[in-house]
Each structure stands twice: as C-alpha cells, then as structure tokens.
Design a protein around this motif. Structure first.
Motif, PDB file in Angstrom:
ATOM      1  N   ALA A 291      12.578   1.768   2.679  1.00  0.00           N
ATOM      2  CA  ALA A 291      12.923   3.195   2.625  1.00  0.00           C
ATOM      3  C   ALA A 291      11.921   4.025   3.407  1.00  0.00           C
ATOM      4  CB  ALA A 291      12.980   3.655   1.169  1.00  0.00           C
ATOM      5  N   ALA A 292      10.646   3.655   3.323  1.00  0.00           N
ATOM      6  CA  ALA A 292       9.621   4.395   4.064  1.00  0.00           C
ATOM      7  C   ALA A 292       9.806   4.227   5.563  1.00  0.00           C
ATOM      8  CB  ALA A 292       8.228   3.925   3.640  1.00  0.00           C
ATOM      9  N   GLN A 293      10.141   3.014   5.993  1.00  0.00           N
ATOM     10  CA  GLN A 293      10.360   2.787   7.424  1.00  0.00           C
ATOM     11  C   GLN A 293      11.592   3.541   7.922  1.00  0.00           C
ATOM     12  OE1 GLN A 293      10.409  -1.474   7.175  1.00  0.00           O
ATOM     13  NE2 GLN A 293       8.329  -1.674   7.999  1.00  0.00           N
ATOM     14  N   ARG A 294      12.574   3.684   7.063  1.00  0.00           N
ATOM     15  CA  ARG A 294      13.775   4.410   7.452  1.00  0.00           C
ATOM     16  C   ARG A 294      13.536   5.920   7.456  1.00  0.00           C
ATOM     17  NH1 ARG A 294      19.667   3.873   4.511  1.00  0.00           N
ATOM     18  NH2 ARG A 294      19.704   1.838   5.561  1.00  0.00           N
ATOM     19  N   ALA A 295      12.628   6.425   6.630  1.00  0.00           N
ATOM     20  CA  ALA A 295      12.431   7.875   6.489  1.00  0.00           C
ATOM     21  C   ALA A 295      12.006   8.526   7.796  1.00  0.00           C
ATOM     22  CB  ALA A 295      11.388   8.153   5.394  1.00  0.00           C
ATOM     23  N   ARG A 296      11.119   7.874   8.548  1.00  0.00           N
ATOM     24  CA  ARG A 296      10.690   8.326   9.871  1.00  0.00           C
ATOM     25  C   ARG A 296      10.234   9.797   9.845  1.00  0.00           C
ATOM     26  NH1 ARG A 296      11.939   4.241  13.125  1.00  0.00           N
ATOM     27  NH2 ARG A 296      11.162   5.377  14.911  1.00  0.00           N
ATOM     28  N   LEU A 297       9.349  10.123   8.935  1.00  0.00           N
ATOM     29  CA  LEU A 297       8.806  11.473   8.882  1.00  0.00           C
ATOM     30  C   LEU A 297       7.801  11.678  10.018  1.00  0.00           C
ATOM     31  CD1 LEU A 297       8.327  11.930   5.042  1.00  0.00           C
ATOM     32  CD2 LEU A 297      10.167  12.767   6.478  1.00  0.00           C
ATOM     33  N   GLU A 298       7.618  12.932  10.392  1.00  0.00           N
ATOM     34  CA  GLU A 298       6.857  13.264  11.601  1.00  0.00           C
ATOM     35  C   GLU A 298       5.460  12.667  11.603  1.00  0.00           C
ATOM     36  OE1 GLU A 298       5.191  17.305  13.858  1.00  0.00           O
ATOM     37  OE2 GLU A 298       6.522  17.451  12.128  1.00  0.00           O
ATOM     38  N   HIS A 299       4.769  12.742  10.475  1.00  0.00           N
ATOM     39  CA  HIS A 299       3.381  12.276  10.429  1.00  0.00           C
ATOM     40  C   HIS A 299       3.252  10.904   9.776  1.00  0.00           C
ATOM     41  CE1 HIS A 299       2.892  16.732  10.814  1.00  0.00           C
ATOM     42  NE2 HIS A 299       2.112  16.310  11.772  1.00  0.00           N
ATOM     43  N   GLY A 300       4.371  10.181   9.655  1.00  0.00           N
ATOM     44  CA  GLY A 300       4.301   8.798   9.240  1.00  0.00           C
ATOM     45  C   GLY A 300       4.248   8.602   7.739  1.00  0.00           C
ATOM     46  N   ALA A 301       3.766   7.452   7.335  1.00  0.00           N
ATOM     47  CA  ALA A 301       3.744   7.075   5.926  1.00  0.00           C
ATOM     48  C   ALA A 301       2.555   6.176   5.651  1.00  0.00           C
ATOM     49  CB  ALA A 301       5.049   6.355   5.550  1.00  0.00           C
ATOM     50  N   TRP A 302       2.102   6.211   4.394  1.00  0.00           N
ATOM     51  CA  TRP A 302       1.022   5.336   3.944  1.00  0.00           C
ATOM     52  C   TRP A 302       1.521   4.516   2.763  1.00  0.00           C
ATOM     53  CZ3 TRP A 302       0.152  10.505   5.056  1.00  0.00           C
ATOM     54  CH2 TRP A 302      -0.755  10.774   6.087  1.00  0.00           C
ATOM     55  N   LEU A 303       1.177   3.244   2.740  1.00  0.00           N
ATOM     56  CA  LEU A 303       1.432   2.401   1.571  1.00  0.00           C
ATOM     57  C   LEU A 303       0.103   2.158   0.870  1.00  0.00           C
ATOM     58  CD1 LEU A 303       3.284   0.530  -0.132  1.00  0.00           C
ATOM     59  CD2 LEU A 303       2.616  -1.323   1.404  1.00  0.00           C
ATOM     60  N   VAL A 304       0.019   2.558  -0.398  1.00  0.00           N
ATOM     61  CA  VAL A 304      -1.193   2.371  -1.192  1.00  0.00           C
ATOM     62  C   VAL A 304      -0.876   1.375  -2.298  1.00  0.00           C
ATOM     63  CG1 VAL A 304      -3.000   3.501  -2.524  1.00  0.00           C
ATOM     64  CG2 VAL A 304      -1.807   4.778  -0.733  1.00  0.00           C
ATOM     65  N   ASP A 305      -1.425   0.175  -2.177  1.00  0.00           N
ATOM     66  CA  ASP A 305      -1.184  -0.880  -3.163  1.00  0.00           C
ATOM     67  C   ASP A 305      -2.180  -0.716  -4.302  1.00  0.00           C
ATOM     68  OD1 ASP A 305      -0.649  -3.094  -4.619  1.00  0.00           O
ATOM     69  OD2 ASP A 305      -1.019  -4.548  -3.024  1.00  0.00           O
ATOM     70  N   LEU A 306      -1.679  -0.346  -5.473  1.00  0.00           N
ATOM     71  CA  LEU A 306      -2.558  -0.067  -6.606  1.00  0.00           C
ATOM     72  C   LEU A 306      -2.872  -1.306  -7.432  1.00  0.00           C
ATOM     73  CD1 LEU A 306      -1.069   3.352  -7.786  1.00  0.00           C
ATOM     74  CD2 LEU A 306      -2.965   2.927  -6.220  1.00  0.00           C
ATOM     75  N   THR A 307      -2.381  -2.473  -7.029  1.00  0.00           N
ATOM     76  CA  THR A 307      -2.708  -3.684  -7.790  1.00  0.00           C
ATOM     77  C   THR A 307      -4.185  -4.016  -7.677  1.00  0.00           C
ATOM     78  OG1 THR A 307      -2.126  -5.081  -5.895  1.00  0.00           O
ATOM     79  CG2 THR A 307      -0.413  -4.661  -7.524  1.00  0.00           C
ATOM     80  N   GLU A 308      -4.837  -3.497  -6.651  1.00  0.00           N
ATOM     81  CA  GLU A 308      -6.236  -3.864  -6.417  1.00  0.00           C
ATOM     82  C   GLU A 308      -7.216  -2.994  -7.196  1.00  0.00           C
ATOM     83  OE1 GLU A 308      -6.688  -3.734  -2.214  1.00  0.00           O
ATOM     84  OE2 GLU A 308      -5.447  -5.498  -1.859  1.00  0.00           O
ATOM     85  N   ILE A 309      -6.712  -2.040  -7.998  1.00  0.00           N
ATOM     86  CA  ILE A 309      -7.605  -1.210  -8.803  1.00  0.00           C
ATOM     87  C   ILE A 309      -7.388  -1.533 -10.273  1.00  0.00           C
ATOM     88  CG2 ILE A 309      -7.596   0.603  -7.075  1.00  0.00           C
ATOM     89  CD1 ILE A 309      -5.726   2.193  -8.866  1.00  0.00           C
ATOM     90  N   THR A 310      -8.311  -1.057 -11.121  1.00  0.00           N
ATOM     91  CA  THR A 310      -8.261  -1.452 -12.531  1.00  0.00           C
ATOM     92  C   THR A 310      -8.123  -0.291 -13.490  1.00  0.00           C
ATOM     93  OG1 THR A 310     -10.694  -1.441 -12.581  1.00  0.00           O
ATOM     94  CG2 THR A 310      -9.606  -3.542 -12.100  1.00  0.00           C
ATOM     95  N   THR A 311      -8.472   0.942 -13.084  1.00  0.00           N
ATOM     96  CA  THR A 311      -8.427   2.076 -14.009  1.00  0.00           C
ATOM     97  C   THR A 311      -7.698   3.252 -13.390  1.00  0.00           C
ATOM     98  OG1 THR A 311     -10.483   3.124 -13.254  1.00  0.00           O
ATOM     99  CG2 THR A 311     -10.693   1.363 -14.886  1.00  0.00           C
ATOM    100  N   ASP A 312      -7.262   4.186 -14.246  1.00  0.00           N
ATOM    101  CA  ASP A 312      -6.593   5.395 -13.765  1.00  0.00           C
ATOM    102  C   ASP A 312      -7.495   6.201 -12.838  1.00  0.00           C
ATOM    103  OD1 ASP A 312      -4.044   5.273 -15.161  1.00  0.00           O
ATOM    104  OD2 ASP A 312      -5.191   5.535 -16.999  1.00  0.00           O
ATOM    105  N   GLN A 313      -8.788   6.184 -13.116  1.00  0.00           N
ATOM    106  CA  GLN A 313      -9.723   6.959 -12.305  1.00  0.00           C
ATOM    107  C   GLN A 313      -9.853   6.430 -10.886  1.00  0.00           C
ATOM    108  OE1 GLN A 313     -10.384   5.942 -15.530  1.00  0.00           O
ATOM    109  NE2 GLN A 313      -9.784   7.988 -16.208  1.00  0.00           N
ATOM    110  N   ASP A 314      -9.420   5.187 -10.651  1.00  0.00           N
ATOM    111  CA  ASP A 314      -9.527   4.597  -9.314  1.00  0.00           C
ATOM    112  C   ASP A 314      -8.383   4.998  -8.384  1.00  0.00           C
ATOM    113  OD1 ASP A 314     -11.853   3.228  -9.951  1.00  0.00           O
ATOM    114  OD2 ASP A 314     -10.781   1.463 -10.670  1.00  0.00           O
ATOM    115  N   VAL A 315      -7.333   5.625  -8.923  1.00  0.00           N
ATOM    116  CA  VAL A 315      -6.166   5.945  -8.099  1.00  0.00           C
ATOM    117  C   VAL A 315      -6.526   6.867  -6.931  1.00  0.00           C
ATOM    118  CG1 VAL A 315      -3.885   7.031  -8.050  1.00  0.00           C
ATOM    119  CG2 VAL A 315      -4.507   5.495  -9.921  1.00  0.00           C
TER     120      VAL A 315
END
Length: 999
Positions: A291-315
């Motif tokens: 869906a992100a690749q299809r959206a094609r917004l002007e300034h692009g997109a970022w994928l943030v994988d949250l599996t690598e963090i452990t607490t809410d404060q790390d988001v």
C-alpha cells in the motif's frame, strides 16, 4: 499563410531563420522575450494581460499596453504581418508547430525517439533572453531534456561504460543535485575498474547535497555506495526507475490482496491514521508495504519496524532514527518529529505495534494532530485507539483457500522443489490444507516449506492429525491466533533436534544477524551452524535477506516469540543470552578501531546494522543490574554520541550515572579502603558516562540539566566533569584551563579516543577565545595525525577550526583553502559539521551569489526547524557581511544591532568578522543602539525573508547583463536610478530601500 517558411529557435537563444537558413532581424530584448512567449504555444491565442505579466511581472509600466503593441509591430516587421494574428484581446503566432524547435523536441520525447530529441536540443532554452514569467516553462524543458539524457546515458553505460564517464562527469558538475546522474557516473566508473573514483563521486554528490540543500543522498545513491563497498557484481545492469522512499522491495508477489489494497488506499485518503489489524501471520506487513509503494506521495514513505524495540518509550527513538530527526532543545523527540514532518506530504508506516501499542498510539496521534499532509499506516493485532476519530481500521482478511491461498502454497512449494505444476487432485489437497490453516499466509508458507520432504497428501494428513490436538478441540475460523500458533508448533515439531536448538538460540537476537552472529549464539552447542541454518531457511522458519556486508538472517516475529518461549522454558536460555551479549561486545570492540580510525565510514555503517542487537544487549545488562557490562557494551562507541548524535548513547550514559554507587560521590576523607578500590574500578565507567551524557545536553543546549546531573552523580571538582561543564556552557576561557587536567586524566585511564575529542575541544576554545597562535599550535599537529590514523570526522573538524582561525584574522585565502580541504574529507552519514554557513560565505566571495543565498536560506530553515539557536551566530555574521557587500544596509544594520544586544560580539573573534561591515554601515548611517528584534528565532526568520527577496531579485530583468546596481544617494534612505543620463530618485520603505539599476 503568406510569405516563405520560417523556423523559430528557442534552444540556445531566441532566433528566427528564413527558408534559406539566414537570420531574420526581430529586434532585441523584450521583442525576443515576446516571441518566446508566443512560440512556446504556436497557434494558441495568448491574452494581452498574460503577455504583459510574462514580460514585466507584477509591476508593469503604465504604458505596458502601448509598448506591447510596439513590440508586436516590430516582430511583424521581421516575421511578416500575417504571422502574428490579433484575436480579440489576444495575440496568436500563426506558424506550424513543427516550425518551433522546442515543439519538435517535445514531440520526439513523447514518441520515444530519444536520439531525435537529443539532436533537436541545441542549447539552453531562451539562453541570453531572461523572461521571469517563463522560468517554469524553461525549467520544465530542461527537466525533460535531462530525463532524455539520463535515459540515453543509462543505455550507453550498459554498452560502453568508458565512453560515458566524460559526459557524466560534465553533467554532474552542471547539475550537482541530479542524483540519477551521480548514480550513473558511479556505476560507469565502477564498471571500468575505477572503484575509488566511484566512491569519490558519491562523496562529492553527498557534499553538494548537504551543503546546498541540507539533505543526505537518497536511498538509490546510498545503496549504490554500499554495493560498491561490498564489491557487488550486480552493479551496472539495466537501470530501473526507483521510488524515492525508504521501503523494502517486495521480492514475492502479493496474492489475493487487490481489494484490500484498494480499501487501504481509499482509507489513507480519508483518514490521517489507518491501522491494519489481524492476527500474526495474516500478512499485515506485506500489505502495508504494498500500500505504501502504491501511495506514491510526494515526499515518499518510511517503514519503521517496531519489533526491534522493547518499550513504549522507544517508539519515538525508532521513528526518529528512520526519518533522521534529532531531539531539539526544549522539545521532546516526538515534538521534533512532528516539526520535521509538518510540511511534508509523506507516509509513515509503523509496523508491528502490538507490543508497544500505547507508545505507537501517542506518536501516531501527535503526527495526526501536527502534520496535516502526513498519513500514518500502522499494523497491529488490535486498534491503536486514537482520539478525535483519527483512526480508520482495516481488518486484513485470510486468503481464500480455493484461490490465492492455494496459489501461495503452490508458488512457495514450486520454488523449493522445482515442480512444474499440479494436477486437479493435488490442487484439491492443497486447498484442503489452506482451509485447515484458516487462510493464514504465514501458516500456508510454513506448510508449503515441508514439501521438501513430504507430499501434499502427507502434509494434509499430519496437519489434520496434529493441529486438532494442538489447538485443543474444535477450531473456528475466527480463532486464527490459535491457528497461527498451532501451525508454528506443528512446523517446529517437524524440525530435527539440532534445528529446534538453533532456532531457539537465534530468538535472543533482535533484528538481523550475519552468519558470524548465528554461530556466536550457538557457541558450545556442537551444532553445524551453516548446515542447520540453511535447512531452517528452506523450511521458512528463518528469513534470509541481503545486507550491506553480506547475507543476513532474521526470525519473523511470530516465530521468534514462539522460539523465545521454548528457549526460556529450557536449560540453554542463560547460555544463549550470554553468548549473544559476548558477540555484541566483541563486535563493538572491533568497531571501536574502525570508528576511531580511517575506516570510520564503514564502522558507522556496521554500527547501524548492529544497533538493534546492541540495544537489546544493553537493556538486558541494565535489567540484570550489571552496570559494568552495560558500560562495556556502549563504551567502545560512545564517541558517536557527539559525532553522529546517537541519542540513545546519552540516555544509556545517564542511566549508568544514576546507578553509580554511593561511594563514587563520597568525599575522600570519608571513604573506606574498600570504597576507594571500588571507586578506582568504577572510574572509567563514570568518565564515559559523563562524556556521552554531556554531548546530549550540549546539543540540546540545556547546561543547567548537565549541572544537575554532575551535582547529583559525581564529584563536581572531578577534572573531567569540570571540563565538560565548561564545554556544555560554551565557556571558552574555562575550557582552556580545564582541558589539560582532563586530558591528563583521560590518558591516565587509557581513553585515547576521548582524549582526542578534548584536544579538538581545546582548539575550539583557543580559537574562539581569540588566542589564534595557541589555537593553531594546538590544532595543526592534529592534522597529520588524523589524516594518517583517523578518524576523518576529527580531521574535518580540525581543518574547519583552522579555517575559522584564519578567517577571524582576515586571512581569507588561507581560510578558503582550509575550508576546501575540510569539505574534501569524506564523512560518514549524519556527521555534524558547521560548514554550510562557511560555504555560503565562500560562494559569495567568489561571485556565486545566488548559490550562496540558496545555501544560507536552506541552512536558516534547517536551524529554525531544529530550533538550533546555538548555530545562529555564524549565520547572522555571514548575513551581515553579505548584506553590506550588496548595499542592503538596512538589513545588515538590523541584524548587527541585534548581535550587539546579545553580547555575541563581545567575543573578539566574532567582532573581527563584522568589523569591515560595521565600518561600511557607519559610513552610511549609525548602527542603531537598540534592536527591535527580541530573539535569535526572530532574527533568523527575518534573514530568511530577506534571502527570499534576494533570490527573487536575482531573476529580475534588471539583473541581466548590461545592468548594474546604482550607488545609494546620500541622505535618509534615498536611492538613485540612472538611465540614459537621467537621475531618478525613489523613496524606500522604512526598512529596506528601493533597488536602483542603470545601463
């Protein structure tokens, strides 16, 4: 149409040729500009008002209509009376479209005739005939030409790379911001065996982008650099168009999701936050990426994988790392993210939010409230629960067994076994398997992976027998979480004991690991890791993916969680975690040599790859109360806190200090011998913690916070603490006195990397305190040392400081030479440098005023966005010097008056930088003793507005060759305009003054 044929050239100038190829006299100046305006749209009537607007802009002369008519008459005299036709209140150029070269060029481009289009292009559009109103049309033509050139050269790079190096080198110099050209040049150089030159081209491209635009190279160039470093044999194949985004490339087809993709697309249009919900393994991540690749917004997109963090404060930390945002003074990291994204039209994908739902919800809510054009696409097993109706939920459905589910199974099985197809009977069995697995994509892939050793019929029988037992009775389609777990359990039971053992041990890793990491966590197990790992990849229990330094391996999160539970319940958990920690510690120790040496850039890249595992190892050490281990894990990389602003290092350092034993703060006369011994052992830990924490407070400009930290957690008279306090307060005089004892203490502790930073800090203090000879004596010997042994960052900073020293003393040639040397030093990504203001001044002095204004304007915007007032001083001083040189006296005087009120110019070095400007301003009118500007932010905003005006003025017709700026008329703000010997005066506004121009 009467009269012989004519041809109109707008490329390489504006010219009319008759049927014999002879030039036709059509006048000069505005006549040629008028012809250009008409010829860009042959056969189309252009209204009078539009022509007047194109020729004169917002302030046409009172006689504009009559003057336009006289220009039309002049053109008719050259072209023929019937070729410019009056049509109501408009004029039309009545010639065939193919008579105009830009039309022929555009038609060939549209037809795909690249060679023909390039043959038509004979030079820059409207060269020598500036028409501000047509600037957009000219830019569009140049953009189309560059697209053709890139496409042509891309094909030629594949055929004859050597022949393209010359043209690409020339184009990269003319168009330094075209990343596509730099990518082609790097590829061509690499393919002809010039690897070092290819990397040098990347460094040059990065330097240009950072200096002039304040941005890092895009993903394409960064990936190409890593590919060159890794000797990737695939470099140089046919070029494919790439999205400018930060998303992974899908390597498999997304089956059965067309309707879901359409729904997600509509939802993103209608809602600021869209959350894909469903059980683990349902395919939320794959759908989000598609869906992100299809959206094609002007300034692009970022994928943030949250599996690598452990607490809410790390988001916020994870998001900031992905979008390259730093914490600003007086703002939280979330607020800094919102500020950085507030003007963008982009998509932020928060993947795997289920274990940090509260943290993800807070961040998504902040973005939704503060970034009107940014969309957030989240994946989770439950809604985020946002306020104000900001969240739209999209439930990700299972795959239909008789359709996409069976297709997925067959595709995965065929990839493993090489089977050519399936019979109807086998297809029915596969569909039954998919129904049994409730259409869960991950479960289907795990089952298909078993075809390497079982037939579909055998898989169905075993699956039917074992899943019923595993889920405990009758299953329902809604209970897919249990099905997913049962499928993983079933796949796990089919593994050999060795495969189960390695899978469990790998679960201690967060994020990807290389083969060495996999071998490290299996140390002492007796496993043949490479063989076992290969089988786990084949069975889809471990995912293999390419990395910048070779193949990497990771466990999909549902599998990792499952394996971690089995590890925790078994006897090998402690040894696996200890082995993982040892591996991470060994890696950071090896990276220390790179980060402090000549291979700094590679060290930074490898640290980026290691970071998720370093984070989990440090958190594990703190959780166990092993503070010495936590120190050992981040101490080898703690210099990154200052050089690349790794905020987490500063946070770890503060945690370390807060856990310092009480005897560290006990006065010497009250300590026991045992406490003294413990204090000596803990001394390196406290020093490293102080240095990393100080960097964080310095960047955020919160010296009072650092004072509190020192007061609470260490001896304020400690020599290192005293120096760091002076540094955080920018107290140069104190730094000069505190640096020598701090250096002695660091060297006593063997901390040569930290001592090197203090050596540079001492040079900063001496130069900015006006002790130039001592400063240069301190810094000059460092050049050879850093050039020979690294790191490049300290070499760059040292050269910059010596450049400042020369500039402060008025030695401009020496300063420029030193600044140029500093800019030539290749730096790792995200390195902090003061070079943008300095570079703007150098460009200005060399006559490239427009580039100077653009660079300084971009830097002003960057400082305002980051709320970085610490660097505002250099910008204001640069601005005062520039404005005085171009006779914008009122603008220069306003900023100089503000600088006087701040006390900045009490520093002799800064005062010397504006001494000439102050003298020139005083000759026109006294510099005000009071300033109406109340803050650095207001001053920067005013500078930005003035630079905007100057950039517009650079495109004024009066700025073309043959015109020059008049001198100011003596008196209260009057200016003169001389033309044909006559002198006309104009009244300026109260702040700026009117610009005068004369032939």
């Amino acid at each position: 149409m009467a009269g012989p044929a004519v041809r109109i050239r707008l490329l390489g100038g504006v010219e009319v040729l008759d049927g014999n190829g002879a030039a036709v006299d059509i006048g000069a100046g505005k006549c040629r500009a008028l012809l250009a305006a008409l010829a860009l749209q042959p056969g189309v009537a252009v209204p009078d008002w539009r022509l007047i607007d194109l020729l004169w802009g917002e302030q046409p002369p009172r006689t504009a209509v009559r003057t336009l008519q006289s220009y039309i008459a002049r053109l008719r005299g050259g072209l023929g009376a019937t070729r410019i036709v009056r049509s109501g209140a408009a004029y039309r150029l009545d010639v065939p479209a193919d008579a105009v070269d830009v039309i022929r060029f555009s038609r060939r481009v549209e037809a795909g005739d690249l060679a023909g289009a390039l043959a038509e292009w004979t030079g820059d559009p409207l060269a020598g005939v500036p028409v501000p109103g047509l600037a957009a049309a000219v830019d569009g033509l140049v953009e189309r030409w560059l697209g053709v050139v890139e496409a042509d050269l891309a094909a030629r790079v594949d055929v004859d790379a050597a022949a393209t190096v010359g043209p690409l080198t020339e184009l990269s110099a003319r168009y330094p911001f075209r990343e596509g050209i730099w990518a082609l040049l790097m590829t061509a150089l690499y393919r002809v065996g010039r690897q070092a030159d290819a990397l040098a081209a990347y460094r040059t491209a990065r330097q240009r982008l950072i200096e002039h635009l304040g941005v890092e190279p895009g993903p394409r160039l960064r990936r190409l650099e890593l590919a060159i470093l890794g000797q990737d044999h695939r470099i140089g194949g046919a070029r494919r168009p790439e999205r400018v985004d930060r998303l992974p490339r899908r390597t498999v087809r997304l089956l059965g999701r067309d309707a879901a993709l359409d729904l997600v697309g509509r939802s993103l249009v209608e809602s600021p936050v869209v959350t894909l919900v469903g059980p683990g393994g349902i395919g939320k991540t794959a759908l989000a990426v598609a869906a992100a690749q299809r959206a094609r917004l002007e300034h692009g997109a970022w994928l943030v994988d949250l599996t690598e963090i452990t607490t809410d404060q790390d988001v916020p930390q994870a998001v900031a790392a992905a979008v390259r945002v730093e914490e600003g003074p007086g703002r939280s990291l979330s607020e800094s993210i919102v500020l950085a994204l507030s003007s963008l039209r982009a998509l932020l994908v928060l993947d795997n939010c289920e274990h940090v739902v509260d943290g993800a919800a807070r961040l998504a809510q902040a973005v939704a409230d503060g970034c009107p054009q940014v969309r957030v696409l989240a994946t989770a097993r439950e809604p985020l629960g946002l306020n104000h109706g900001h969240e739209r939920l999209v439930a990700v459905p299972p795959l239909p067994a008789a359709g996409a589910g069976a297709d997925l199974f067959a595709e995965r099985a065929n990839a493993l076994t090489g089977a050519a197809g399936t019979t109807d009977a086998v297809r029915e069995v596969i569909e039954e398997i998919c129904r049994c697995l409730d259409g869960l994509p991950l479960a289907i892939e795990l089952a298909a992976a078993q075809t390497v050793s079982h037939t579909p019929q055998e898989i169905r029988e075993r699956l039917d027998d074992q899943l019923g037992l595993l889920v405990g009775g009758r299953r329902t389609g809604a209970d897919r979480h249990r099905t997913m777990r049962a499928t993983i359990e079933w796949s796990y039971r089919l593994l050999t004991a060795a495969e189960q053992d390695l899978l469990q041990r790998l679960s201690v890793c967060t994020g990807p690991v290389d083969r060495a990491g996999a071998a490290a966590v299996a140390a002492g197990s007796g496993l043949k890791v490479n063989d076992v790992l290969h089988r786990l990849v084949q069975r889809s229990m471990v995912a293999a993916e390419p990395g910048p330094f070779g193949q990497r391996f990771r466990l999909l999160e549902p599998v990792r969680q499952f394996a971690a539970e089995h590890l925790a319940a078994g006897p090998t958990a402690a040894s696996a975690r200890a082995a993982h920690t040892r591996y991470v510690r060994e890696r950071v120790v090896s990276l220390h040599d790179q980060l402090t040496g000549l291979a700094e850039a590679q060290g930074v890249a490898r640290l980026d790859e290691l970071w998720p595992n370093l984070r989990v190892a440090v958190d594990r050490a703190f959780a166990c109360g092993d503070y010495r281990l936590a120190h050992d894990l981040f101490r080898p990389v703690c210099t990154e806190a200052a050089r690349r602003h790794r905020h987490e290092i500063g946070q770890w350092a503060q945690r370390l200090l807060e856990q310092a034993p009480a005897e560290e703060r006990t006065p010497a006369e009250d300590r026991t011998p045992a406490e003294d011994r413990l204090r000596v052992e803990d001394r390196p830990r406290v020093v490293a913690g102080l240095i990393a924490a100080a960097s964080r407070y310095h960047v955020r400009q919160e010296p009072a916070g650092f004072d509190t930290l020192v007061r609470q957690h260490c001896d304020p008279d400690d020599p290192v603490a005293r120096h760091l306090r002076a540094n955080v307060h920018d107290d140069y005089a104190a730094q000069i006195h505190t640096a020598p004892p701090a250096l002695a203490e660091l060297r006593r502790l063997g901390a040569e990397d930290l001592a090197a930073q203090v050596e540079v800090d001492l040079g900063v203090a001496l130069v900015f305190q006006g002790q130039y000879a001592r400063g240069e004596a301190q810094l000059t010997p460092l050049i050879d040392r850093f050039r020979s042994h690294g790191p490049p960052t300290l070499l760059h900073w040292t050269l910059m400081l010596l450049g400042f020293s020369a500039a402060f003393q008025g030695r401009r040639a020496a300063a420029d030479q030193l600044f140029d040397q500093a800019l030539d030093v290749p730096l790792p990504a995200r390195t902090h440098s003061p070079n943008q203001s300095v570079r703007a001044q150098a460009l200005f002095r060399r006559g490239d005023r427009r580039a100077a204004y653009q660079l300084l304007r971009a830097h002003v915007e960057e400082l305002l966005e980051a709320d970085n007032m610490h660097a505002a001083c250099v910008v204001m001083i640069s601005f005062v010097a520039m404005m005085t040189a171009v006779a914008r006296f009122a603008d220069g005087a306003r900023i100089l008056a503000f600088l006087d009120t701040t006390g900045t110019l009490d520093n002799a070095a800064w005062a010397a930088m504006v001494a000439d400007a102050r003298e020139k301003l005083a000759a026109v009118a006294p510099v005000p003793t009071r300033s109406t500007i109340v803050s650095q932010r207001q001053a920067l905003a005013m500078i930005g507005e003035t630079l905007d005006d100057l950039l517009v003025e650079q495109t004024s017709p009066a700025n073309r060759p043959g015109f020059r700026r008049t001198d100011p008329v003596p008196g209260p703000g009057l200016w003169a305009l001389r033309q044909d010997g006559a002198c006309i005066t104009g009244s300026p506004d109260k702040d700026r003054g009117s610009a005068g121009w004369c032939m």
